[in-house]
Design an enzyme around this catalytic site. Structure first.
Site, short mmCIF file in Angstrom:
data_model
loop_
_atom_site.label_atom_id
_atom_site.label_comp_id
_atom_site.label_asym_id
_atom_site.label_seq_id
_atom_site.Cartn_x
_atom_site.Cartn_y
_atom_site.Cartn_z
N ASN A 1 0.85 -1.19 0.00
CA ASN A 1 0.00 0.00 0.00
C ASN A 1 0.89 1.24 0.00
OD1 ASN A 1 -2.86 1.08 0.39
ND2 ASN A 1 -1.72 2.21 1.94
N GLU B 1 -1.46 0.94 -5.06
CA GLU B 1 -1.32 2.28 -5.65
C GLU B 1 -0.32 2.30 -6.80
OE1 GLU B 1 -1.86 1.78 -2.48
OE2 GLU B 1 -3.47 3.15 -1.92
N TYR C 1 0.67 9.93 4.56
CA TYR C 1 0.41 10.20 5.98
C TYR C 1 1.54 11.08 6.49
CZ TYR C 1 -1.63 5.53 4.92
OH TYR C 1 -2.24 4.46 4.34
N ARG C 2 1.19 12.24 7.03
CA ARG C 2 2.22 13.19 7.47
C ARG C 2 3.12 12.60 8.55
NH1 ARG C 2 -2.26 16.15 10.84
NH2 ARG C 2 -1.76 15.36 12.90
N ASP D 1 -4.07 22.03 10.09
CA ASP D 1 -4.55 21.07 9.11
C ASP D 1 -5.40 21.69 8.00
OD1 ASP D 1 -4.84 18.38 8.13
OD2 ASP D 1 -4.59 17.74 10.21
N TRP E 1 -0.88 7.63 10.35
CA TRP E 1 -1.92 6.95 9.59
C TRP E 1 -3.15 6.88 10.48
CZ3 TRP E 1 2.47 3.18 8.82
CH2 TRP E 1 2.69 2.38 9.94
C1 FMN Z 1 -1.30 16.62 1.69
C2 FMN Z 1 -2.05 15.48 2.30
C3 FMN Z 1 -1.78 15.06 3.59
C4 FMN Z 1 -2.46 14.00 4.17
N1 FMN Z 1 -2.14 13.61 5.44
C5 FMN Z 1 -2.75 12.54 5.99
C6 FMN Z 1 -2.38 12.08 7.28
O1 FMN Z 1 -1.54 12.66 7.95
N2 FMN Z 1 -3.01 10.98 7.78
C7 FMN Z 1 -3.95 10.30 7.07
O2 FMN Z 1 -4.47 9.29 7.55
N3 FMN Z 1 -4.35 10.72 5.85
C8 FMN Z 1 -3.76 11.82 5.28
N4 FMN Z 1 -4.12 12.24 4.03
C9 FMN Z 1 -5.19 11.52 3.31
C10 FMN Z 1 -4.70 10.18 2.80
O3 FMN Z 1 -3.55 10.33 2.03
C11 FMN Z 1 -5.77 9.49 1.99
O4 FMN Z 1 -6.85 9.20 2.86
C12 FMN Z 1 -5.31 8.21 1.30
O5 FMN Z 1 -6.38 7.67 0.55
C13 FMN Z 1 -4.82 7.18 2.27
O6 FMN Z 1 -4.37 6.06 1.58
P1 FMN Z 1 -4.89 4.60 1.96
O7 FMN Z 1 -6.32 4.53 1.51
O8 FMN Z 1 -4.01 3.69 1.17
O9 FMN Z 1 -4.75 4.44 3.42
C14 FMN Z 1 -3.45 13.32 3.43
C15 FMN Z 1 -3.75 13.75 2.14
C16 FMN Z 1 -3.07 14.80 1.57
C17 FMN Z 1 -3.41 15.23 0.17
MN MN Z 2 -4.44 2.33 -0.37
#
Ligand code: FMN
Ligand code: MN
Length: 524
Positions: A177, A271, A181-182, A320, A195
């Site tokens: 995956n 992805e 996630y910051r 945020d 996450w």
């Molecule tokens: C700039 C940016 C920062 C993000 N930061 C976070 C974060 O810190 N934690 C989080 O859970 N999702 C964050 N997201 C949203 C996730 O990237 C998004 O939900 C993504 O689909 C997660 O991937 P996954 O479905 O494979 O878990 C962020 C998105 C963007 C565009």
């Molecule tokens: Mn995913």
């Protein structure tokens, strides 16, 4: 048209006049964020589009010789350029074409399918022996503090890596995956790993915890308990199974890979495959040095390491994309074991804050690309709009072709059960003759069409971790507004009035005189 790496993408931005270099010194503590914020809210280019240019900072205070890229996706036109299309609907159309495949009826049909199958072959990632991200390999004496990581807002807990592609492996299926996630920088070799609990990497982590609890014979209750305890709103106050999980982080990838990390894909879809579909060319991957994971071969920077299963630490606060600080909470800790990077790596980042900002355009692209996929489970869906100020999880406006009583409520429930759309705090459902992209029309029709007490549907369930108003972290209520016309079969017995529309004969008459008349009146 695929970009091989971040540098080819920057060259394309150059050719399109979409990037500016900043050679005056700028401080990674707050100052770059303030500049990026103002630029994202400015108008730029010949069509005076919102979002400003992308920025390449070449004189970052305290980091001589380093370069920092920000706002790469920060306008509608750059988002399209990133994905190599003139319109985001082209991608939606390609998805629709794949889904429209019928079972072949005979030999000829099968032959006709071959080009499509050949095209699909291009999407799968390809392993390569080595890549540019290995130009410099540091197994010892590496430091995160070598990179110009930003502090974005005054009350942020620390510096945060804001545009990381975080790679983890599903312990059950072996699939990888990539999620964005910051990462809060704690010190030279460790960061937070934010996450949120409903995200895919958090589930990989919980699966490791379940496995470890079983292995360590902690019993069922320990295994069940860890679910409630991990990532978000929880403290480590019981027996936690020991063990670790590999994590790799790629920073500064080609734009299709970076974008794929934010896409709310089903958990079992890699992805890397999505990025391959978007760029129509395989993503080339190399093995990490110290963990069992693969990363894009041309990444600018790769961080390798692990999270301990029995370690959580305070993460946040962080300014945020809601326009407010997200509160501090307990999250896993990422420990670095190795850093690899290209020579003179370009550090790619973003800031989030009050919209519109760079992430708004990424979110809008997700909205367009996911519409055909949403229609698979919600076939009556006509169009959707997630207004930027609704910060994506707060407001979704959908139009539907209504064919049976109660259908608007059925659609709300479908959305609340569809992946990350579960977080949607308010859903407004209108009939298909309301253009959801026109907020004036939505306001007029939706509010005219409701009897609030009758037409609002409340539900309880998971909410976004960033929601600061919900009764509990991650759990709260959501609201749907049925703003469709009400039918007698829905118990509405009064007549429903017609919308005012001028007849075409009169319109044509005035059309023929309008130019002259408008000139005479001095109106446009
Ligand atoms: C700039 C940016 C920062 C993000 N930061 C976070 C974060 O810190 N934690 C989080 O859970 N999702 C964050 N997201 C949203 C996730 O990237 C998004 O939900 C993504 O689909 C997660 O991937 P996954 O479905 O494979 O878990 C962020 C998105 C963007 C565009
Ligand atoms: Mn995913």
């Amino acid at each position: 048209m695929a970009y091989e790496d971040l540098r080819e993408w920057i060259a394309a931005l150059d050719r399109a006049g979409e990037i500016k270099r900043i050679r005056t010194e700028a401080d990674p503590i707050l100052e770059i964020a303030e500049i990026a914020d103002r630029v994202s809210k400015s108008r730029y280019g010949k069509d005076k589009a919102l979002g400003g240019p992308a920025l390449l900072f070449q004189n970052v205070k305290g980091y001589p010789g380093s370069q920092l890229l920000i706002n790469q996706f920060g306008s509608a036109s750059r988002m399209k350029l990133a994905l190599g299309v003139d319109s985001l609907d082209e991608i939606a159309e390609r998805i629709r074409a794949f889904m429209a495949v019928k079972s072949p009826q005979g030999f000829l049909d099968k032959v006709k399918m071959l080009p499509m199958l050949a095209e699909m072959g291009k999407f799968f990632p390809k392993n390569v022996a080595t890549g540019l991200c290995k130009e410099v390999i540091k197994r010892h004496n590496f430091s995160l503090l070598d990179f110009p990581v930003l502090q974005c807002w005054p009350k942020d807990a620390a510096k945060f890596i804001t545009l990381p592609c975080v790679v983890t492996r599903d312990p059950k299926t072996g699939k990888r995956n990539v999620g964005m996630y910051r990462m809060q920088v704690y010190d030279a070799a460790s960061t937070g790993m934010h996450w949120q609990r409903q995200k895919v990497a958090a589930e990989h982590y919980r699966q490791r915890l379940r496995d470890a609890a079983t292995r360590n014979e902690l019993g069922n209750s320990a295994a069940v308990d860890v679910m409630a305890r991990t990532s978000g709103g929880s403290r480590l106050d019981g027996e936690m199974p020991a063990g670790k999980m590999d994590v790799a982080v790629a920073i500064g990838t080609d734009p299709a890979v970076t974008f794929s990390a934010i896409v709310p894909a089903p958990p079992d879809v890699e992805e890397y495959l999505i990025a391959g579909f978007l760029r129509q060319k395989p993503v080339e991957l190399v093995k990490c040095e110290t963990v069992d994971l693969e990363v894009p071969a041309t990444s600018e920077i790769v961080l390798e390491g692990y999270v301990n299963l029995d370690e959580l630490r305070t993460e946040g606060p962080f300014g945020d994309h809601t326009g407010f600080y997200s509160l501090d909470d307990q999250y896993p800790v990422f420990h670095l074991t190795c850093v690899t990077h290209r020579k003179d790596p370009i550090y790619a980042t973003t800031i989030v804050g009050k919209p519109p900002m760079e992430d708004a355009w990424m979110g809008k692209a997700v909205e367009r690309i996911f519409l055909p996929l949403m229609k698979l489970t919600i076939p009556e869906l006509v169009d959707i709009n997630l207004p930027i100020e609704g910060v994506f999880h707060n407001l979704m406006i959908v139009s539907i072709r209504k064919s049976y009583p109660g259908q608007a409520r059925k659609v709300m429930n479908s959305i609340w059960s569809l992946g990350q759309a579960m977080f949607t705090k308010c859903i407004i459902v209108v009939d298909e003759d309301c253009n959801v992209q026109d907020l004036a029309e939505v306001t007029l029709k939706a509010l005219n069409h409701i009897d609030p007490e009758r037409d609002i549907q409340f539900t309880l369930g998971p909410v976004d971790s960033l929601d600061h108003a919900s009764r509990l972290a991650n759990y709260g209520s959501k609201m749907g507004i049925d703003a469709t016309r009400k039918w007698p079969t829905e118990g509405f017995s009064r007549p429903w009035p017609e919308e005012i529309l001028m007849d075409s004969k009169t319109k044509a008459l005035v059309d023929s005189k309008w130019k002259a008349l408008a000139k005479e009146l001095g109106i446009e």
